[in-house]
Design a protein around this motif. Structure first.
Motif, PDB file in Angstrom:
ATOM      1  N   VAL A  55       0.864  -1.185   0.000  1.00  0.00           N
ATOM      2  CA  VAL A  55       0.000   0.000   0.000  1.00  0.00           C
ATOM      3  C   VAL A  55       0.900   1.236   0.000  1.00  0.00           C
ATOM      4  O   VAL A  55       2.026   1.200   0.489  1.00  0.00           O
ATOM      5  CB  VAL A  55      -0.964   0.039   1.216  1.00  0.00           C
ATOM      6  N   PRO A  56       0.398   2.342  -0.537  1.00  0.00           N
ATOM      7  CA  PRO A  56       1.208   3.571  -0.558  1.00  0.00           C
ATOM      8  C   PRO A  56       1.218   4.249   0.820  1.00  0.00           C
ATOM      9  O   PRO A  56       0.221   4.243   1.529  1.00  0.00           O
ATOM     10  CB  PRO A  56       0.491   4.444  -1.583  1.00  0.00           C
ATOM     11  N   ALA A  57       2.370   4.822   1.148  1.00  0.00           N
ATOM     12  CA  ALA A  57       2.500   5.600   2.391  1.00  0.00           C
ATOM     13  C   ALA A  57       3.790   6.397   2.332  1.00  0.00           C
ATOM     14  O   ALA A  57       4.813   5.886   1.882  1.00  0.00           O
ATOM     15  CB  ALA A  57       2.509   4.682   3.611  1.00  0.00           C
ATOM     16  N   ALA A  58       3.738   7.638   2.780  1.00  0.00           N
ATOM     17  CA  ALA A  58       4.915   8.502   2.935  1.00  0.00           C
ATOM     18  C   ALA A  58       5.796   8.548   1.690  1.00  0.00           C
ATOM     19  O   ALA A  58       7.015   8.540   1.784  1.00  0.00           O
ATOM     20  CB  ALA A  58       5.724   8.063   4.155  1.00  0.00           C
ATOM     21  N   GLY A  59       5.185   8.556   0.517  1.00  0.00           N
ATOM     22  CA  GLY A  59       5.953   8.637  -0.721  1.00  0.00           C
ATOM     23  C   GLY A  59       6.600   7.335  -1.131  1.00  0.00           C
ATOM     24  O   GLY A  59       7.452   7.307  -2.009  1.00  0.00           O
ATOM     25  N   GLY A  60       6.219   6.234  -0.504  1.00  0.00           N
ATOM     26  CA  GLY A  60       6.760   4.921  -0.845  1.00  0.00           C
ATOM     27  C   GLY A  60       5.686   3.870  -0.681  1.00  0.00           C
ATOM     28  O   GLY A  60       4.500   4.166  -0.819  1.00  0.00           O
ATOM     29  N   THR A  61       6.109   2.650  -0.374  1.00  0.00           N
ATOM     30  CA  THR A  61       5.140   1.589  -0.122  1.00  0.00           C
ATOM     31  C   THR A  61       5.472   0.881   1.177  1.00  0.00           C
ATOM     32  O   THR A  61       6.632   0.804   1.589  1.00  0.00           O
ATOM     33  CB  THR A  61       5.093   0.543  -1.257  1.00  0.00           C
ATOM     34  N   VAL A  62       4.432   0.390   1.817  1.00  0.00           N
ATOM     35  CA  VAL A  62       4.564  -0.411   3.039  1.00  0.00           C
ATOM     36  C   VAL A  62       3.819  -1.711   2.784  1.00  0.00           C
ATOM     37  O   VAL A  62       2.703  -1.707   2.269  1.00  0.00           O
ATOM     38  CB  VAL A  62       3.948   0.318   4.260  1.00  0.00           C
ATOM     39  N   ARG A  63       4.454  -2.818   3.122  1.00  0.00           N
ATOM     40  CA  ARG A  63       3.771  -4.106   3.016  1.00  0.00           C
ATOM     41  C   ARG A  63       2.790  -4.249   4.179  1.00  0.00           C
ATOM     42  O   ARG A  63       3.115  -3.919   5.316  1.00  0.00           O
ATOM     43  CB  ARG A  63       4.771  -5.257   3.056  1.00  0.00           C
ATOM     44  N   ILE A  64       1.614  -4.757   3.868  1.00  0.00           N
ATOM     45  CA  ILE A  64       0.619  -5.064   4.888  1.00  0.00           C
ATOM     46  C   ILE A  64       0.590  -6.582   5.025  1.00  0.00           C
ATOM     47  O   ILE A  64       0.352  -7.301   4.047  1.00  0.00           O
ATOM     48  CB  ILE A  64      -0.786  -4.549   4.491  1.00  0.00           C
ATOM     49  N   LYS A  65       0.876  -7.077   6.230  1.00  0.00           N
ATOM     50  CA  LYS A  65       0.826  -8.508   6.489  1.00  0.00           C
ATOM     51  C   LYS A  65      -0.621  -8.854   6.804  1.00  0.00           C
ATOM     52  O   LYS A  65      -1.209  -8.303   7.727  1.00  0.00           O
ATOM     53  CB  LYS A  65       1.714  -8.890   7.668  1.00  0.00           C
ATOM     54  N   VAL A  66      -1.197  -9.758   6.024  1.00  0.00           N
ATOM     55  CA  VAL A  66      -2.589 -10.137   6.189  1.00  0.00           C
ATOM     56  C   VAL A  66      -2.652 -11.595   6.645  1.00  0.00           C
ATOM     57  O   VAL A  66      -2.278 -12.511   5.904  1.00  0.00           O
ATOM     58  CB  VAL A  66      -3.376  -9.938   4.877  1.00  0.00           C
ATOM     59  N   ALA A  67      -3.110 -11.790   7.881  1.00  0.00           N
ATOM     60  CA  ALA A  67      -3.329 -13.136   8.405  1.00  0.00           C
ATOM     61  C   ALA A  67      -4.747 -13.534   8.039  1.00  0.00           C
ATOM     62  O   ALA A  67      -5.683 -12.747   8.191  1.00  0.00           O
ATOM     63  CB  ALA A  67      -3.132 -13.146   9.915  1.00  0.00           C
ATOM     64  N   HIS A  68      -4.905 -14.756   7.538  1.00  0.00           N
ATOM     65  CA  HIS A  68      -6.226 -15.156   7.069  1.00  0.00           C
ATOM     66  C   HIS A  68      -6.509 -16.626   7.347  1.00  0.00           C
ATOM     67  O   HIS A  68      -5.600 -17.422   7.571  1.00  0.00           O
ATOM     68  CB  HIS A  68      -6.371 -14.849   5.572  1.00  0.00           C
ATOM     69  N   ARG A  69      -7.811 -16.944   7.316  1.00  0.00           N
ATOM     70  CA  ARG A  69      -8.269 -18.319   7.509  1.00  0.00           C
ATOM     71  C   ARG A  69      -9.597 -18.467   6.768  1.00  0.00           C
ATOM     72  O   ARG A  69     -10.475 -17.615   6.900  1.00  0.00           O
ATOM     73  CB  ARG A  69      -8.458 -18.612   8.995  1.00  0.00           C
ATOM     74  N   GLY A  70      -9.710 -19.502   5.978  1.00  0.00           N
ATOM     75  CA  GLY A  70     -10.955 -19.777   5.282  1.00  0.00           C
ATOM     76  C   GLY A  70     -11.387 -18.667   4.338  1.00  0.00           C
ATOM     77  O   GLY A  70     -12.585 -18.420   4.190  1.00  0.00           O
ATOM     78  N   GLY A  71     -10.431 -17.976   3.716  1.00  0.00           N
ATOM     79  CA  GLY A  71     -10.756 -16.917   2.780  1.00  0.00           C
ATOM     80  C   GLY A  71     -11.169 -15.604   3.425  1.00  0.00           C
ATOM     81  O   GLY A  71     -11.541 -14.658   2.739  1.00  0.00           O
ATOM     82  N   ARG A  72     -11.099 -15.521   4.754  1.00  0.00           N
ATOM     83  CA  ARG A  72     -11.459 -14.303   5.485  1.00  0.00           C
ATOM     84  C   ARG A  72     -10.225 -13.737   6.178  1.00  0.00           C
ATOM     85  O   ARG A  72      -9.388 -14.464   6.697  1.00  0.00           O
ATOM     86  CB  ARG A  72     -12.514 -14.575   6.563  1.00  0.00           C
TER      87      ARG A  72
ATOM     88  N   VAL B 253      -8.250 -12.222   9.125  1.00  0.00           N
ATOM     89  CA  VAL B 253      -8.299 -12.212  10.588  1.00  0.00           C
ATOM     90  C   VAL B 253      -7.670 -10.925  11.109  1.00  0.00           C
ATOM     91  O   VAL B 253      -8.184 -10.289  12.020  1.00  0.00           O
ATOM     92  CB  VAL B 253      -7.591 -13.452  11.182  1.00  0.00           C
ATOM     93  N   GLN B 254      -6.555 -10.539  10.496  1.00  0.00           N
ATOM     94  CA  GLN B 254      -5.864  -9.317  10.916  1.00  0.00           C
ATOM     95  C   GLN B 254      -5.004  -8.805   9.776  1.00  0.00           C
ATOM     96  O   GLN B 254      -4.425  -9.585   9.027  1.00  0.00           O
ATOM     97  CB  GLN B 254      -4.988  -9.602  12.138  1.00  0.00           C
ATOM     98  N   ALA B 255      -4.917  -7.494   9.648  1.00  0.00           N
ATOM     99  CA  ALA B 255      -4.061  -6.857   8.645  1.00  0.00           C
ATOM    100  C   ALA B 255      -3.218  -5.802   9.356  1.00  0.00           C
ATOM    101  O   ALA B 255      -3.767  -4.901   9.989  1.00  0.00           O
ATOM    102  CB  ALA B 255      -4.903  -6.228   7.538  1.00  0.00           C
ATOM    103  N   THR B 256      -1.900  -5.930   9.247  1.00  0.00           N
ATOM    104  CA  THR B 256      -0.992  -5.081  10.009  1.00  0.00           C
ATOM    105  C   THR B 256       0.166  -4.592   9.137  1.00  0.00           C
ATOM    106  O   THR B 256       0.780  -5.396   8.436  1.00  0.00           O
ATOM    107  CB  THR B 256      -0.396  -5.878  11.196  1.00  0.00           C
ATOM    108  N   PRO B 257       0.494  -3.304   9.187  1.00  0.00           N
ATOM    109  CA  PRO B 257       1.655  -2.820   8.436  1.00  0.00           C
ATOM    110  C   PRO B 257       2.952  -3.436   8.963  1.00  0.00           C
ATOM    111  O   PRO B 257       3.094  -3.659  10.167  1.00  0.00           O
ATOM    112  CB  PRO B 257       1.664  -1.309   8.703  1.00  0.00           C
TER     113      PRO B 257
END
Length: 106
Positions: free
Chosen positions: A43-60, A62-66
């Protein structure tokens, strides 16, 4: 004091503990870890990009964290506070639909 050591290095750490400290023994307990599946989105942030770690289960989601290290590097290069970069990345993740309980994007 508990110490977590990768199984492949237990003997090496044991040697150090027994020869370089005052201990005369220690307990070994095997530990396993349960973890959610993860994927990353940029995702874009501060003129660059930050990866968002997305924890998931069953296609849903659970948590999304920079990823902190991405935000910290952008903060250093942009002269902005890390918290501001994290907040901007979180807002960009929400705008992209990376929300807890939401569907995992393709």
């Amino acid at each position: 004091m508990p110490v977590l050591v990768p199984a492949a290095r237990v003997d090496e750490v044991a040697e150090v503990l027994l020869t370089e400290t005052s201990t005369i023994g220690f307990r070994r307990i095997a530990v396993t870890k349960s973890a959610l599946a993860r994927t990353w989105f940029d995702v874009p942030a501060a003129g660059g990009t930050v990866r968002i770690k997305v924890a998931h289960r069953g296609g849903r989601i659970v948590q999304a964290t920079p990823e902190f290290e991405d935000a910290a590097a952008l903060a250093r290069s942009s002269g902005r506070p890390v918290r501001a970069v994290l907040d901007e990345a979180t807002a960009a993740a929400v705008a992209r639909g990376l929300l807890s309980g939401g569907p995992l994007p393709d």
